[in-house]
Design a protein around this motif. Sequence first.
Motif, mmCIF file in Angstrom:
data_model
loop_
_atom_site.group_PDB
_atom_site.id
_atom_site.type_symbol
_atom_site.label_atom_id
_atom_site.label_comp_id
_atom_site.label_asym_id
_atom_site.label_seq_id
_atom_site.Cartn_x
_atom_site.Cartn_y
_atom_site.Cartn_z
ATOM 1 N N ARG A 233 0.625 -1.150 -0.275
ATOM 2 C CA ARG A 233 -0.084 0.332 0.082
ATOM 3 C C ARG A 233 0.565 1.151 0.056
ATOM 4 O O ARG A 233 1.223 1.956 1.170
ATOM 5 C CB ARG A 233 -0.786 0.382 0.891
ATOM 6 N N THR A 234 1.180 1.458 -1.571
ATOM 7 C CA THR A 234 2.546 2.743 -1.352
ATOM 8 C C THR A 234 1.837 3.644 -1.373
ATOM 9 O O THR A 234 2.438 4.726 -0.370
ATOM 10 C CB THR A 234 3.213 1.841 -2.366
ATOM 11 N N ALA A 235 0.340 4.281 -1.547
ATOM 12 C CA ALA A 235 0.732 5.493 -1.136
ATOM 13 C C ALA A 235 -0.257 5.655 -0.066
ATOM 14 O O ALA A 235 0.273 6.628 0.535
ATOM 15 C CB ALA A 235 -0.834 5.092 -2.393
ATOM 16 N N ASP A 236 -0.504 4.893 0.447
ATOM 17 C CA ASP A 236 -1.440 5.029 1.677
ATOM 18 C C ASP A 236 0.497 5.303 2.893
ATOM 19 O O ASP A 236 0.985 5.822 4.193
ATOM 20 C CB ASP A 236 -1.433 3.595 3.010
ATOM 21 N N LEU B 236 10.540 4.785 -1.402
ATOM 22 C CA LEU B 236 10.395 4.902 -3.427
ATOM 23 C C LEU B 236 11.671 4.017 -4.177
ATOM 24 O O LEU B 236 10.534 4.378 -5.424
ATOM 25 C CB LEU B 236 11.755 5.997 -3.290
ATOM 26 N N LEU B 237 11.477 2.609 -3.985
ATOM 27 C CA LEU B 237 11.957 1.602 -4.763
ATOM 28 C C LEU B 237 10.136 0.805 -4.650
ATOM 29 O O LEU B 237 10.269 0.680 -5.619
ATOM 30 C CB LEU B 237 12.412 0.948 -4.157
ATOM 31 N N ASP C 1 15.995 5.427 -8.692
ATOM 32 C CA ASP C 1 16.882 6.402 -9.068
ATOM 33 C C ASP C 1 16.844 7.411 -7.900
ATOM 34 O O ASP C 1 17.760 7.791 -7.729
ATOM 35 C CB ASP C 1 16.843 7.194 -10.390
ATOM 36 N N HIS C 2 15.438 7.350 -7.375
ATOM 37 C CA HIS C 2 15.370 8.758 -6.215
ATOM 38 C C HIS C 2 15.939 8.237 -4.583
ATOM 39 O O HIS C 2 17.034 7.926 -3.947
ATOM 40 C CB HIS C 2 14.278 9.348 -6.158
ATOM 41 N N ALA C 3 15.983 6.441 -5.134
ATOM 42 C CA ALA C 3 16.058 5.456 -3.855
ATOM 43 C C ALA C 3 17.930 5.535 -3.716
ATOM 44 O O ALA C 3 18.647 5.680 -2.383
ATOM 45 C CB ALA C 3 15.539 4.155 -3.756
#
Length: 653
Positions: A570-573, A599-600, A606-608
């Motif tokens: 649940r990445t958005a949460d 981020l991954l 790339d951000h991670a």
Amino acid sequence: MVIVTRIRREVLTLPAAQLGPDNPLPPLHLLDEVHRVDDRDLDGLPRDMARQLAHEPLTSLLPVRVRDGYGRSRAPRALDALVIENDRLRATVLPGLGGRVASLLHLPTGRELLYRNPVFQPANFALNGAWYSGGIEWNIGATGHTTLSCAPLHAARVTAPDGGEMLRLWEWERLRDLPFQVDLWLPDGSDFLYVAVRVRNPHERPAPAYWWSNTAVPEERRILAPADEAWQFGYERRLRRVPVPSYDGVDRTHPLNSPYAADYFYEVPDGRRRWIAAVDADGHGLVQTSTDTLRGRKLFVWGHLPGGRRWQQWLTEPGTGGYCEIQAGLARTQLEHVRLEAESEVSWLEAYGPLDTPADGDWARAVQGAEERLETALPPARVEEAYAAWQSCADTEPGEILAAGSGWGALEVLRADWKLPGTPFAESTLTEAQAPWRELLRTGSLPEPRRVRPPGETLVAPHWRDMLETAPATPHTEYHLGIAQWHAGDRAQAVRSWERALQLAPSLWPLLRCLAVADQTVGHHERAAERYAEAFDDLCRERRDDGEVWTAALAALGRETLRALLRARRTADARAVWDRLLPAVRERGRFRLLQAELLLAEGRPDHARAVFDAGFEVADLREGEEAIGRLWARLTDEPLPARHDFRMRPDQA
């Protein structure tokens, strides 16, 4: 005879990190524990070892809290110290930090006999988190470093067996509910520090007991012990019998010869004197010996590969040299617990002092030479005589109080009216932490908190659980009762107690978090994620300020919630939780690592990777933890950067 031994107060100023607040969330599970034996190695062990490996291993940290509020920013800090000194030795003890002997200086030669850490830097090695390296530490409780590593002990002057001054340290060990004492003294003209230890079981039932005295010494030493075999235990969790001094063609009694971190538990034959020594190339070093009750002897090494070197830098000041540990304990290995019968006690005497002996060359000759030198410096009969003399002083009531420990022992003595001569747990040591439990004891009712704040500590021993079960069933009482039931293994009833409390509780997040942990335990990860999200929302609404207490709660719950949501994909949460964390919390190393994982998960490798490139330090990185390396491997095939390499075992293990 003129007694010249004296005890005095001193202030030790070191670059030191602050311990910070404890984690306010009850630890319903152990922290990751590396000291577990692979089942494949259980067959063929000596019968007593196999029995003690299985004897009541720790299943919970309760009632103790996790200490993870420290960081890695150090500034000069004054630490209260107590110095015991005669004309031969000077021992510096830190009563506020587990009673650690931080220094043992041999005055005629000016040699420091221990590894003296030039900084105070907590790290995540104790059973409950915060621990620090160096000196002689007293480990009681269960396999691992004691929960009292960074906690204050009671301390007082007591009359020593020779009529001089003795320093008594004592506390109530809460994992096993056992009081203990450590008495330190220096006889007039003695080159040896005497340490007498007593662990009591005042209960009407047997208790599992554990003790290891761990001594840090510089690692450029050869370790001598009267053994030709050892039980080797590494972070692969394999226990195997190996020859001493060499196996696989390498002499492992030189700490820097081992590649990875490892324990070597020496098999000292029955009837042989118990001792262990660390001696440098010039033939100078430290020896520890004891009465036979303290059976085990051990060498711990960090190893010479990058992971061990990185840990050495992490625990001290880079460039100051590494250390190993020589240890002594109640059992053959630290993986065992011994049975302490009801209403009984166990005690012994240890001695620490200088030893001059050739250490290189043939093993048998080096050991025999060291034993002969020890025989001359401190005959076994003198150790036994000192132990017998101490026994007549063990119950002596302390004189001047030099430091105060916790009030938990006073609460237990108040409850059971125990008589513990020599170790008074005075009511004057009771604090706000014990106040609600004292009220429960007095009135049969657990008082409701007077203001909105994270819940206090929970007592979980059977007698306290019984009192909670008969107390009026308020939401606050049901919360604590559920924790006590969980600790007792009655997890279904714990869930029912927490669910009942939810119906009327003004504060929901502590209960929702407990229920989320229960969901995770049985594999309901989606429901756990949902409950964690609800708990975090409720905490954000309830939080009163950005002070230390509420920030600790927000950080602790935020960390668990992020992990649960990421596990449930649940990445958005998870991003919503991240955005509500305080900026100062987001900057902590542990949360920078979580940010990279988030981020991954969002598809932004790339951000991670940029998080790693910017640099971070996970202050509470756990002994044996491999989270950094695993995440790095998901981002790139490049070698793990040296600053993140804390590997303590071979990659193929």
